[in-house]
Design an enzyme around this catalytic site. Structure first.
Site: not given
Ligand SMILES: NC(=O)c1ccc[n+]([C@@H]2O[C@H](COP(=O)([O-])OP(=O)(O)OC[C@H]3O[C@@H](n4cnc5c(N)ncnc54)[C@H](O)[C@@H]3O)[C@@H](O)[C@H]2O)c1
Length: 313
Positions: A10-11, A14-15, A177, A90, A153, A97
């Protein structure tokens, strides 16, 4: 000496940030960025590589659309998937996903059967389970990234509130999460002094609440989920593994009886090293903390069951 290779699947936001952070640490020989979009991983990899003379790293960064180029990877960070949009939980991402994570895991492990998998795609705890079940890897070689981000965080908010350096905040956070995560103020210190001696209860509660909704706060601000801190967090896990450092970090790890939980990936403190999760650390929890962890575990389990129902429908 053996070359160290890290693949990032995954670019996207995040990736690419994971690849950038790993490269800047100058600790592995090669980072391979892979995505289904033609040109995207190649372009981002080249951009990162071109920053090498400025950041001074020797890591080779390449982009690809085929798994052959990822062969022989030591560590793989899975970020492929859809990102959360405003108003989307999510869990809405669950089935789409899961399909993506299953498919990329299958393709990746065919070329790197000995790698360690770090899952980032959401919903995190369930996607980590999907990668585990698909790969058939031993539990210690599969983990999820969430706790390092959530703790970062939490530590950032405490440092901002107290006007102290983030370096001096040590903290522990457990659970899934999401909104049921379990920050542990009792195990949070400011240069060794318990947080409760530095901040009044009400302020601590506000910080805990802000941490729990920290992902959503960013989605509200910019319409998509975060990437700088998530990318840096995953890179920190990669570093602990490739350097065999023994760092103790909160990760989604496979529990087999620890904390009274079984056959579940959920955030707990672990010792990371070359083998992946070297040890799951069991800290003593109060009745209240235990209850929060159990609630979080129930939430993760109900997501897993929802996914199983969707898949068998
Ligand atoms: N665990 C955490 O703390 C955390 C934090 C932030 C984001 N996330 C999650 O990480 C994931 C990625 O977020 P993002 O902001 O980078 O999203 P993004 O949309 O910017 O990037 C996702 C990339 O995945 C690629 N992709 C999709 N299907 C693929 C496949 N089959 N094979 C290879 N690549 C594929 C897309 O082309 C895209 O480039 C999301 O699921 C998001 O919710 C998790």
């Amino acid at each position: 000496m053996e070359a160290t290779k890290v693949t990032v699947i995954g670019a996207g936001n995040v990736g690419a940030t994971v690849a950038d952070c790993v490269a800047k640490k100058d600790m592995v020989d090669e980072v391979v960025l892979i995505d289904i979009v033609d040109g995207l991983p190649q372009g981002k990899a080249l951009d990162i590589q071109e920053s090498a003379p400025i950041h001074l790293f020797d890591t080779r960064v390449t982009g690809t659309n085929t798994y052959e180029a990822t062969a022989g990877s030591d560590v793989c960070v899975i970020t492929a998937g859809l990102a959360r949009k405003p108003g989307m939980s999510r869990d809405d991402l669950l089935s789409k996903n899961a399909e993506i994570v299953r498919s990329v895991t299958e393709q990746f492990i065919a070329h790197s059967p000995n790698a360690i998998l770090i899952v980032v795609s959401n919903p995190l705890d369930v996607m980590t389970y999907v990668a585990f079940a698909t790969s058939n890897f031993p539990g210690h070689r599969v983990m999820g990234m969430a706790g390092v981000l959530d703790t970062a965080r939490y530590r950032a908010f405490i440092a901002m509130e107290l006007g102290v350096s983030v370096r001096d905040i040590q903290a522990l956070l457990m659970g899934g999460h999401g909104d049921t995560m379990v920050p542990l103020p009792r195990y949070t210190t400011v240069a060794g002094v318990p947080l409760e001696q530095n901040l009044e209860r009400e302020k601590i509660d506000q910080i805990v609440e802000r941490t729990k909704t920290g992902g959503g706060e960013i989605v509200q601000l910019m319409g998509t989920s975060a990437w700088y801190a998530p990318g840096a967090a995953a890179a920190e896990m990669v570093e602990a593994i490739v350097k065999d450092s023994g760092r103790v970090l909160p990760c989604a790890a496979r529990l087999e009886g620890e904390y009274g939980l079984n056959d579940l990936f959920i955030g707990v403190p672990v010792r990371l090293g070359r083998r992946g999760v070297e040890e799951i650390i069991e800290v003593e929890l109060s009745d209240d903390e235990r209850r929060l962890l159990d609630t979080s575990a129930e939430h993760v389990r109900s997501n897993l069951e929802a996914l199983q129902r969707l898949q068998s429908a």
